[in-house]
Design an enzyme around this catalytic site. Structure first.
Site, PDB file in Angstrom:
ATOM      1  N   TYR A 251       0.857  -1.205   0.000  1.00  0.00           N
ATOM      2  CA  TYR A 251       0.000   0.000   0.000  1.00  0.00           C
ATOM      3  C   TYR A 251       0.884   1.244   0.000  1.00  0.00           C
ATOM      4  CZ  TYR A 251      -2.878   3.743   1.900  1.00  0.00           C
ATOM      5  OH  TYR A 251      -3.496   4.947   2.109  1.00  0.00           O
TER       6      TYR A 251
HETATM    7  O1  LIG Z   1      -2.235   6.912   7.756  1.00  0.00           O
HETATM    8  C1  LIG Z   1      -2.354   6.224   6.766  1.00  0.00           C
HETATM    9  O2  LIG Z   1      -1.817   6.512   5.720  1.00  0.00           O
HETATM   10  C2  LIG Z   1      -3.104   4.956   6.822  1.00  0.00           C
HETATM   11  O3  LIG Z   1      -3.998   5.027   7.938  1.00  0.00           O
HETATM   12  C3  LIG Z   1      -4.731   3.851   8.160  1.00  0.00           C
HETATM   13  O4  LIG Z   1      -3.838   2.774   8.439  1.00  0.00           O
HETATM   14  P1  LIG Z   1      -3.509   2.423   9.949  1.00  0.00           P
HETATM   15  O5  LIG Z   1      -2.842   3.568  10.615  1.00  0.00           O
HETATM   16  O6  LIG Z   1      -2.794   1.125   9.927  1.00  0.00           O
HETATM   17  O7  LIG Z   1      -4.973   2.335  10.574  1.00  0.00           O
HETATM   18  P2  LIG Z   1      -5.757   1.098  11.194  1.00  0.00           P
HETATM   19  O8  LIG Z   1      -5.796  -0.018  10.242  1.00  0.00           O
HETATM   20  O9  LIG Z   1      -7.036   1.616  11.704  1.00  0.00           O
HETATM   21  O10 LIG Z   1      -4.838   0.664  12.424  1.00  0.00           O
HETATM   22  C4  LIG Z   1      -4.620   1.561  13.508  1.00  0.00           C
HETATM   23  C5  LIG Z   1      -3.764   0.912  14.552  1.00  0.00           C
HETATM   24  O11 LIG Z   1      -4.436  -0.210  15.090  1.00  0.00           O
HETATM   25  C6  LIG Z   1      -3.592  -1.359  15.043  1.00  0.00           C
HETATM   26  N1  LIG Z   1      -4.426  -2.546  14.871  1.00  0.00           N
HETATM   27  C7  LIG Z   1      -5.109  -2.745  13.716  1.00  0.00           C
HETATM   28  C8  LIG Z   1      -5.904  -3.831  13.561  1.00  0.00           C
HETATM   29  C9  LIG Z   1      -6.017  -4.767  14.587  1.00  0.00           C
HETATM   30  O12 LIG Z   1      -6.737  -5.777  14.509  1.00  0.00           O
HETATM   31  N2  LIG Z   1      -5.320  -4.537  15.731  1.00  0.00           N
HETATM   32  C10 LIG Z   1      -4.518  -3.454  15.912  1.00  0.00           C
HETATM   33  O13 LIG Z   1      -3.896  -3.292  16.963  1.00  0.00           O
HETATM   34  C11 LIG Z   1      -2.656  -1.098  13.902  1.00  0.00           C
HETATM   35  O14 LIG Z   1      -1.465  -1.838  14.068  1.00  0.00           O
HETATM   36  C12 LIG Z   1      -2.441   0.397  13.999  1.00  0.00           C
HETATM   37  O15 LIG Z   1      -1.435   0.654  14.918  1.00  0.00           O
HETATM   38  C13 LIG Z   1      -5.565   3.519   6.943  1.00  0.00           C
HETATM   39  O16 LIG Z   1      -6.247   2.287   7.150  1.00  0.00           O
HETATM   40  C14 LIG Z   1      -4.722   3.430   5.699  1.00  0.00           C
HETATM   41  O17 LIG Z   1      -5.574   3.255   4.593  1.00  0.00           O
HETATM   42  C15 LIG Z   1      -3.865   4.666   5.543  1.00  0.00           C
HETATM   43  O18 LIG Z   1      -4.652   5.738   5.163  1.00  0.00           O
END
Ligand SMILES: O=C(O)[C@H]1O[C@H](OP(=O)(O)OP(=O)(O)OC[C@H]2O[C@@H](n3ccc(=O)[nH]c3=O)[C@H](O)[C@@H]2O)[C@H](O)[C@@H](O)[C@H]1O
Length: 440
Positions: A251
């Site tokens: 991504y």
């Molecule tokens: O800023 C971005 O550019 C991206 O932001 C977002 O990604 P992320 O920051 O990864 O958000 P998100 O999935 O909500 O996980 C949040 C936290 O929860 C943790 N997480 C996640 C899933 C889980 O089951 N458990 C967990 O601890 C996980 O490890 C993380 O620490 C957008 O989805 C992406 O499309 C893109 O725009």
């Protein structure tokens, strides 16, 4: 068709009418004149019947082709026609002096919906386009579309990979700006479906830029990049000039590719480009694939949630950014974007190429996020804490927003407590407590 007729029924030669078998020839020639005439008539009527048969076959083939053509146009294209063009034109009309006409891609998505509404509310013209794919529940996208329609924003059902629909839209409207959100989102899903990222975030982007570069006038182009481009960068806070050549997920790699691709269109064709690096945007009408959203659903349903932790049991953190703040940043980017300089697909002078962080500058840990949700939902979460799998996640994000503050007037004001409170209120009004079907 002519080929088919010639191939199936070649003109008959004399020696075919009179086979070369010696005995038979003799027999024919020995027949009386009346018999010969009878035979000849019989063979003429057979030829006539065959001719009729092939004419009928040709006619049915042609009408079948017409049916297939009309049918496929009717069934595959949900766009086009006088009424449709009128809707596009009306929606693109602005209602304030100095207003803009904006093509918003991914308009039925989370950020796309909010930005479209904000533009419309202040009197700008907005035409949306969205392919309503099923990466997450399309009924939520349809509900957002209904919301947009109610505010006078027309959302075209179409894909940015479809050059014909883009050409048609640019033909109908002289868009001053393109706000590009249509993309394959999600960090971890890239391991499941890598090709969808290349399809939307690379091929789709190029297709849209091709349409923009050929348009007259060329629009200014503002688009959603991502905080994920910082990848393994561990210098905090993340600043636009930091290294972005170590993506941790496909991504992130496709978003980084987008930054490079847009640069070439700026350099060669004079497109005015602004890339916005979003930091984990959340809020009402959000994306069900994001942690804050499905944590809420699971907590309400009494199902466990999995919380990742980093090396040495370190809690993961994100610079969670509330949607209303991001919307203001997007509008600031549109308002300050200078015009593209090209025309007829040719660059006439240098055009701006800008990149900004749109974060909150207040990172919070994932366990803090869960505690706040528990408080507003009034339900204790069933938590499984596990080591972060090697799935593309990064341990933390933290935005330096000095540049956006100075040049876009960007000033986030919503902390995680306040933002999640608003999200939970929306969630409960939309889904109720059990998250069966939407309550509205
Ligand atoms: O800023 C971005 O550019 C991206 O932001 C977002 O990604 P992320 O920051 O990864 O958000 P998100 O999935 O909500 O996980 C949040 C936290 O929860 C943790 N997480 C996640 C899933 C889980 O089951 N458990 C967990 O601890 C996980 O490890 C993380 O620490 C957008 O989805 C992406 O499309 C893109 O725009």
């Amino acid at each position: 068709m002519q080929k088919l007729m010639r191939g199936t029924m070649p003109p008959l030669e004399d020696d075919e009418l009179f086979p070369s078998t010696p005995g038979k020839v003799k027999l024919e020639r020995a027949l009386p004149i009346s018999r010969q005439l009878q035979r000849c008539f019989a063979s003429t009527s057979t030829t006539f019947l065959w001719a009729l048969f092939f004419i009928a076959l040709t006619a049915s083939y042609l009408s079948f082709q017409t049916f297939v053509d009309t049918g496929s146009r009717y069934f595959s294209a949900s766009w086009g026609g006088i009424q449709w063009e009128k809707q596009v034109r009306n929606s693109a009309q602005f209602h304030r002096s100095g207003g803009m006409s904006v093509l918003v891609t991914g308009a039925a998505g989370f950020v796309g919906t909010h930005v479209s509404l904000a533009l419309r509310k202040r009197g700008d013209g907005v035409v949306g386009i969205d392919n309503f794919n099923n990466y997450y529940d399309p009924s939520l996208k349809k509900a957002r579309k209904t919301l947009l329609n109610g505010h006078g924003v027309f959302v075209v059902e179409g894909d940015v990979n479809d050059a014909r629909i883009l050409a048609k839209l640019f033909d109908i409207v002289a868009f001053s700006h393109v706000m590009h959100f249509a993309a394959q989102a999600g960090v971890r899903y890239a391991m499941e479906n890598p090709h969808s990222y290349v399809h939307s975030n690379v091929a789709g982007l190029v297709n849209l830029l091709e349409a923009c570069k050929s348009a007259n006038p060329q629009p200014a182009f503002v688009w959603a990049s991502s905080s994920s481009v910082y990848g393994l960068n561990d210098k905090v806070p993340f600043t636009e000039s930091d290294r972005t050549d170590q993506p941790a997920s496909l991504y992130a790699a496709t978003k980084k590719a987008g930054e490079e691709i847009t640069h070439t269109y700026n350099h060669i064709y004079g497109l005015s480009i602004t890339g916005l690096r979003f930091f984990t945007v959340y809020g009402p009408w959000g994306r069900p694939d994001m942690a804050y959203f499905f944590f809420t659903r699971n907590i309400l349903q009494g199902k466990p949630i999995t919380i990742y932790r980093g090396k040495n049991r370190v809690e993961l953190a994100r610079d969670f950014t509330y949607i209303d703040d991001v919307v203001k940043g997007c509008l600031g980017a549109l308002d300050t974007a200078e015009k593209s300089t090209g025309s007829g697909g040719k660059k006439r002078g240098p055009a701006p190429y800008r990149i900004y962080n749109l974060g909150n500058t207040q990172p919070e840990t994932v366990p803090t996020l869960v505690r706040i949700l528990e408080k507003y939902l009034k339900v204790k979460a069933k938590k499984n804490v596990v080591d972060m799998p090697g799935n593309g996640d990064v341990p933390f994000t933290h935005a330096n927003i000095t540049l956006a503050r100075r040049e876009l007037g960007y000033k986030p004001t919503t902390d995680l407590q306040t933002g999640l409170k608003k999200f939970v209120r929306w969630y409960l009004s939309y889904y109720g407590y059990n998250h069966g079907n939407p309550v509205n």
